[in-house]
Design a protein around this motif. Structure first.
Motif, PDB file in Angstrom:
ATOM      1  N   ALA A   1       0.824  -1.210   0.000  1.00 35.71           N
ATOM      2  CA  ALA A   1       0.000   0.000   0.000  1.00 35.71           C
ATOM      3  C   ALA A   1       0.856   1.258   0.000  1.00 35.71           C
ATOM      4  O   ALA A   1       0.572   2.226  -0.710  1.00 35.71           O
ATOM      5  CB  ALA A   1      -0.928  -0.014   1.207  1.00 35.71           C
TER       6      ALA A   1
ATOM      7  N   ASP B   1       0.030   2.176  -3.661  1.00 33.01           N
ATOM      8  CA  ASP B   1      -1.282   2.823  -3.668  1.00 33.01           C
ATOM      9  C   ASP B   1      -1.191   4.236  -4.230  1.00 33.01           C
ATOM     10  O   ASP B   1      -0.131   4.895  -4.109  1.00 33.01           O
ATOM     11  CB  ASP B   1      -1.846   2.897  -2.250  1.00 33.01           C
ATOM     12  CG  ASP B   1      -2.684   1.687  -1.889  1.00 33.01           C
ATOM     13  OD1 ASP B   1      -2.650   0.700  -2.642  1.00 33.01           O
ATOM     14  OD2 ASP B   1      -3.348   1.716  -0.838  1.00 33.01           O
TER      15      ASP B   1
ATOM     16  N   SER C   1      -4.832   7.635  -1.338  1.00 34.11           N
ATOM     17  CA  SER C   1      -5.673   6.544  -0.827  1.00 34.11           C
ATOM     18  C   SER C   1      -5.734   6.582   0.688  1.00 34.11           C
ATOM     19  O   SER C   1      -4.762   6.921   1.364  1.00 34.11           O
ATOM     20  CB  SER C   1      -5.142   5.189  -1.300  1.00 34.11           C
ATOM     21  OG  SER C   1      -4.040   4.779  -0.516  1.00 34.11           O
TER      22      SER C   1
ATOM     23  N   THR D   1      -2.369  -3.905 -12.603  1.00 28.97           N
ATOM     24  CA  THR D   1      -3.664  -4.103 -11.956  1.00 28.97           C
ATOM     25  C   THR D   1      -4.423  -2.786 -12.032  1.00 28.97           C
ATOM     26  O   THR D   1      -3.849  -1.719 -12.302  1.00 28.97           O
ATOM     27  CB  THR D   1      -3.501  -4.495 -10.473  1.00 28.97           C
ATOM     28  OG1 THR D   1      -2.950  -3.380  -9.765  1.00 28.97           O
ATOM     29  CG2 THR D   1      -2.596  -5.695 -10.305  1.00 28.97           C
TER      30      THR D   1
ATOM     31  N   ARG E   1      -5.660  -1.141  -9.548  1.00 25.67           N
ATOM     32  CA  ARG E   1      -5.140  -0.233  -8.519  1.00 25.67           C
ATOM     33  C   ARG E   1      -3.877   0.456  -8.971  1.00 25.67           C
ATOM     34  O   ARG E   1      -3.713   1.679  -8.839  1.00 25.67           O
ATOM     35  CB  ARG E   1      -4.885  -1.035  -7.224  1.00 25.67           C
ATOM     36  CG  ARG E   1      -4.464  -0.213  -6.000  1.00 25.67           C
ATOM     37  CD  ARG E   1      -2.940   0.083  -5.936  1.00 25.67           C
ATOM     38  NE  ARG E   1      -2.078  -1.030  -6.129  1.00 25.67           N
ATOM     39  CZ  ARG E   1      -1.504  -1.733  -5.137  1.00 25.67           C
ATOM     40  NH1 ARG E   1      -1.737  -1.404  -3.894  1.00 25.67           N
ATOM     41  NH2 ARG E   1      -0.682  -2.747  -5.400  1.00 25.67           N
ATOM     42  N   ASP E   2      -2.958  -0.311  -9.558  1.00 27.02           N
ATOM     43  CA  ASP E   2      -1.695   0.258  -9.998  1.00 27.02           C
ATOM     44  C   ASP E   2      -1.905   1.195 -11.174  1.00 27.02           C
ATOM     45  O   ASP E   2      -1.227   2.225 -11.301  1.00 27.02           O
ATOM     46  CB  ASP E   2      -0.734  -0.867 -10.371  1.00 27.02           C
ATOM     47  CG  ASP E   2      -0.197  -1.583  -9.140  1.00 27.02           C
ATOM     48  OD1 ASP E   2       0.802  -1.101  -8.579  1.00 27.02           O
ATOM     49  OD2 ASP E   2      -0.783  -2.588  -8.722  1.00 27.02           O
TER      50      ASP E   2
ATOM     51  N   GLU F   1      -4.481   3.073 -11.642  1.00 27.96           N
ATOM     52  CA  GLU F   1      -4.990   4.324 -11.079  1.00 27.96           C
ATOM     53  C   GLU F   1      -3.854   5.150 -10.495  1.00 27.96           C
ATOM     54  O   GLU F   1      -3.788   6.377 -10.671  1.00 27.96           O
ATOM     55  CB  GLU F   1      -6.022   4.020  -9.998  1.00 27.96           C
ATOM     56  CG  GLU F   1      -6.599   5.262  -9.337  1.00 27.96           C
ATOM     57  CD  GLU F   1      -7.483   4.944  -8.148  1.00 27.96           C
ATOM     58  OE1 GLU F   1      -7.885   5.899  -7.451  1.00 27.96           O
ATOM     59  OE2 GLU F   1      -7.771   3.758  -7.918  1.00 27.96           O
TER      60      GLU F   1
END
Length: 979
Positions: free
Chosen positions: A779, A783, A787, A962, A964-965, A967
């Motif tokens: 994270a 992240d 976040s 991914t 998340r990555d 973003e």
């Protein structure tokens, strides 16, 4: 199955929030620590500490003075580190915790060193004016005070080194003299004659605290004392004694027995020709020891003729076995009933020489009146002089020497044995190896001898009946806290059983017993019956403050101090003895705690080695109770001794010494301090190469944890969020800080540093590095900057850093200062100016902690299964795994609700099932209801976070990441474009 990872043209490392810090992995403490000391001196940290603490409650650890005589040893390092931890921790607990170092500067060891120099130069000390000699002792002590101060500072000790106390300061000498004069005025000081431990080598009396017991080989003899009066049944018999000190036989005046022992009359019935014990001789012996006596005497057979009752013994008188030698020893030798007599060794009778032993002296004086009524002379002879020679009061042996000036055995023993044999008084002889008192300075054996000394009464009423120095001291012990508690019993036993306090020494370097004694009456000035005590004391005080104690030894001293106060100065003799150095150090509370406005009396705590129950703790207690009615401390903390790694005592001959200077030069002072913090200091500790290696490994783990936190906090913007909005994992860490805060504060207040060290090092290496940081690295690194998870983690790391660095600052002041300055640079910044952080009550969440205990039990089974897979090379990273976790326990499954177990176990995917686990599933014995079936993660590998997920490839802009990555990188790229 996992798809093969396609090659990507982009290096995503620039988009990661990886740790950034200049805090080095390698500490380089030997080089860095002196620079930090220079920085503290440059910013005057000590003064800043006092300024920051102004108005706070005072906490005072009073420093027991080390002796200014040589470089520091490992025991000094342990002691001073513990003291520094005490003062630093209480400063950070919110007190004004001022540390004033001090030194013991008078006494024999320094005088001895100066005398050694004289001997090397061929000079005679007695030909040098006493104050010239004292000046050389003062210079010697000043040198070592400077050396030791620098060594203490190098150890990281912070205190008022610019204004330390020394017992040789003129003002200190004046107050020490005044303290002694208080005992004189109250009638507690007296001149008496008692057996004391005497060093022939050093030519002075020694206190118990100056004695150590070493193996020594003594001559032993069994001697016949012919019975001269009493029951006719014992006519012609002899009482047999056994002694390990033949040289004391000229001082014999009685024989002690016990009414609790059974005695009998024995006859020799078979013995070799020319044997000392001859056929027909009859001896009175303890029944339990008779056989051993006859064996030592080479007797072939013996018979027990009759009981000998205690009543019969009480009426006996014997002749001295040396009667007639040199025209002496014609006196009667009575038998005395004594509690000190046992039937464990010897004959059951104790040769009693009141000039050569405490028990002997006490039983003789206790019976003095009754003996005098029987016509027995009760005078105690002075059979041995200062140099160990037998005197004219030992007829036939004058000039024989007990111990030489080098500490070797003299010719007195052999001369006495030969004389006893010639008189037909010997029964047997031998040799015995046993523990015998030696001077801790010269390492040579001492003797007990009767000498005129100055004493302070232990049992004389001070202000009212029953108010004695002993009763005051025992009451003060009861009012004192002890760490560990066993110290109370030890000090109580020593005070309860000790004789009157011997305070005099026959040397030159020290504070004199500044009294005068009337040559005819023995009356003292000052004293209870002298009308002008205040005037006299004022003169001594003024002179000593101006010139030091040298004023006492200057020409014209008698007129200076007594002139105008008495009619005839010449009728008084000036006492030339000096005070025992234990009285000096016991008086430090008077000239340090009471004199400095930045301290207070009594002190909160005294901290020393366990030997100080008979040393500084002891003398400080007696001095303060005698003059102030209570102890000068509220708490006593005791540490043990430092042994070699194999548990043996350190010694030069064994080559097993560990020198603090070497450890500091090689590894740094913080390594030595961490060793101190890790030990159970209340017991004896061990130190050596392997132990220090273990300490260094622990230090390295702590340092690397700090380094990771500092690197991570390089991305911290200082923002905060409500605890309630944080993920559970962050709230769990805050809960742990709240728990640890209680442990740390209680540990520092209770002087339990081992617990603090164990808890914090375990927390940092197991709960942080191996769990929380390991889980949160994804994270924090990957992240998006905004976040909630990442922001909460950064805030928690910030709290972790501040708590840990301040909590550990008293233990490792150099490393924690370095870590503090990495984040808080500035000329006047220092972690040591901080208080321990106040932990909000809302951080404590026991229900959450209980839930996560269950989660971590499940996690432990998962990580155990993954280790097996990794060892079998079925996976490399845990991110390649997607295990199935079978949880049969409903409570454990409930704890996992809402928890991303893949995140916690650091796998790419995970599935939790309540179905029964198949045979062969991985289990841990202590987690019975959890089983794991390993499996490989499905999908593609993210080029940035390395997670393997089916979603990789679904973002059109970043098909190798991914969601998340993707973003996170999208936000990164947008921010860079905007810049």
């Amino acid at each position: 199955m996992t798809d093969r990872q396609p090659e990507t043209a982009r290096d995503y490392s620039e988009t990661l929030n990886l740790p950034v810090t200049e805090f080095p992995m390698r500490a380089g403490l030997p080089q860095k620590e002196p620079a930090l000391i220079a920085r503290w001196d440059g910013m005057n940290l000590y003064a800043r500490l006092r300024e920051s603490a102004a108005g706070r409650p005072k906490f005072v650890l009073h420093d027991g003075p080390p002796y200014a005589n040589g470089n520091l040893h490992i025991g000094h390092a342990l002691n001073k580190t513990l003291k520094d931890i005490v003062t630093r921790s209480h400063q950070m607990l919110g007190y004004d915790s001022n540390y004033v170092p001090g030194w013991d500067c008078h006494g024999l060891p320094i005088e001895w060193k100066v005398e050694e120099r004289y001997r090397a130069d061929g000079k005679n000390k007695d030909e040098v004016p006493i104050n010239d000699f004292r000046a050389e002792c003062r210079a010697y002590a000043e040198h070592w005070v400077g050396v030791q101060a620098a060594e203490f500072r190098r150890l990281g000790v912070e205190g008022d080194f610019a204004r330390p106390y020394t017992t040789m300061a003129f003002s200190a000498e004046a107050i020490i003299a005044r303290e002694l004069l208080k005992f004189a005025v109250s009638g507690q000081l007296y001149r008496g004659s008692k057996p004391v431990m005497w060093s022939v080598v050093e030519k002075t009396a020694l206190a118990e605290a100056e004695i150590e017991y070493e193996e020594y080989q003594s001559d032993t003899i069994f001697v016949k004392f012919p019975v001269t009066t009493g029951d006719g049944a014992l006519a012609g018999a002899a009482v047999v004694i056994w002694t390990t000190t033949p040289w004391t036989m000229p001082g014999n005046r009685a024989i002690s027995y016990s009414n609790k022992i059974g005695y009998g009359l024995y006859e020799v019935t078979d013995a070799p020709e020319n044997n000392w014990a001859k056929i027909g001789e009859r001896y009175v012996l303890a029944d339990a020891l008779a056989e051993g006596v006859f064996k030592a005497a080479k007797v072939g057979a013996f018979a027990r003729l009759a009981d000998v009752s205690p009543d019969l013994l009480a009426g006996l008188v014997c002749a001295h076995p040396l009667k007639g030698l040199g025209g002496g020893y014609g006196f009667a030798v009575p038998l005395l009933d004594g509690d000190h007599v046992t039937d464990e060794t010897g004959t059951g009778f104790v040769h009693t020489a009141p000039g050569h032993g405490t028990d002997d002296f006490e039983i003789w004086t206790a019976n003095a009146r009754a003996l005098a009524e029987r016509g027995i002379d009760t005078a105690i002879p002075f059979t041995v002089d200062d140099d160990g020679f037998l005197t004219r009061e030992a007829p036939g042996f004058e000039g024989r020497r007990v111990i030489t000036d080098k500490g070797d055995k003299g010719d007195a023993n052999q001369a006495v044995i030969e004389a006893l044999a010639a008189a037909g008084a010997m029964v047997a002889r031998g040799r015995l190896k046993h523990q015998y008192p030696h001077s801790w300075r010269s390492k040579k054996p001492v003797i007990f001898r009767n000498t005129p000394q100055w004493f302070i009464h232990m049992d004389r009423a001070i202000d009212r009946p029953g108010d004695t120095l002993r009763t005051r001291a025992l009451a003060a012990i009861e009012a004192t806290e002890f760490y560990p508690p066993t110290g109370r019993n030890r000090l109580t036993g020593m005070i309860a059983n000790r004789p009157d306090w011997v305070v005099s020494r026959q040397r030159a370097w020290g504070v004199p017993i500044a009294v005068f004694r009337h040559k005819d009456t023995g009356a003292l000035i000052p004293g209870a019956d002298f009308a002008r005590n205040d005037d006299y004391v004022a003169r001594v005080d003024a002179a000593f403050r101006a010139e030091g104690a040298d004023a006492w030894f200057a020409d014209g001293a008698a007129e200076r101090f007594l002139g105008g106060l008495v009619d005839d100065v010449g009728s008084y003799e000036q006492v030339r003895d000096i005070l025992d150095v234990w009285f000096d150090s016991g008086s430090t509370q008077a000239f340090v705690l009471e004199q400095r406005p930045d301290l207070k009396w009594p002190a909160d705590v005294y901290l020393e080695g366990s030997d100080q129950h008979r040393g500084w703790f002891h003398s400080s207690l007696l001095e303060s109770c005698g003059t102030r009615g209570r102890a000068p401390y509220d708490v006593l903390v005791t540490h043990g001794f430092t042994m070699a790694e194999d548990g043996r005592k350190m010694s030069k001959s064994l080559g097993n010494q560990v020198f603090p200077q070497d450890v500091i030069a090689q590894s740094g002072a913080d390594i030595l301090r961490l060793w101190v913090a890790s030990t159970d200091y209340a017991e004896d500790q061990r130190i050596g190469k392997e132990i220090l290696k273990t300490v260094t490994d622990t230090y390295r783990k702590i340092r690397n944890t700090l380094r990771w936190m500092l690197g991570t906090l390089a991305h911290d913007d200082g923002s905060s969020m409500p605890v309630a909005e944080m993920p559970e994992l962050e709230r769990l860490m805050l809960h742990r800080l709240a728990e640890l805060d209680e442990v740390v504060r209680a540990g520092y207040r209770g002087f339990d540093y081992k617990r603090i060290h164990a808890q914090l090092s375990q927390f940092m290496t197991v709960e942080l590095s191996a769990f929380y940081f390991d889980v949160r690295k994804d994270a924090l690194y990957c992240d998006p900057a905004g976040s909630v998870r990442r922001r909460a983690a950064l805030e928690v790391v910030r709290h972790l850093y501040r708590c840990l660095v301040t909590w550990m600052a008293p233990l490792m002041p150099f490393t924690m200062e370095e870590a503090w300055l990495d984040r808080h640079p500035g000329e006047t910044s220092s972690v040591h100016l901080q208080l321990f952080p106040d932990i909000p009550a809302g951080w404590r969440d026991d229900e959450l902690a209980e839930k996560w205990t269950k989660i971590r039990r499940v996690r432990r089974v998962v990580t155990g299964a993954l280790e097996v897979e990794r060892a079998a090379k079925r996976i490399g990273s845990s991110l390649e795994a997607a295990p199935v976790v079978h949880v049969a326990d409903p409570e454990l499954r409930a704890a996992l609700d809402g928890v991303d177990l893949a995140e916690i176990a650091i796998t790419s995917q995970i599935m939790v099932s309540d179905a029964p686990a198949p045979p062969g599933a991985f289990r841990l014995d202590d987690v019975a209801d959890v089983a794991v079936v390993p499996a490989l993660a499905e999908g593609r590998k993210c080029a940035r976070s390395w997670k393997i997920l089916p979603e990789v490839g679904t973002d059109p802009d970043y098909p190798d990441l991914t969601l998340r990555d993707a973003e996170a990188v999208r936000a990164f790229d947008a921010a860079r474009s905007a810049a």
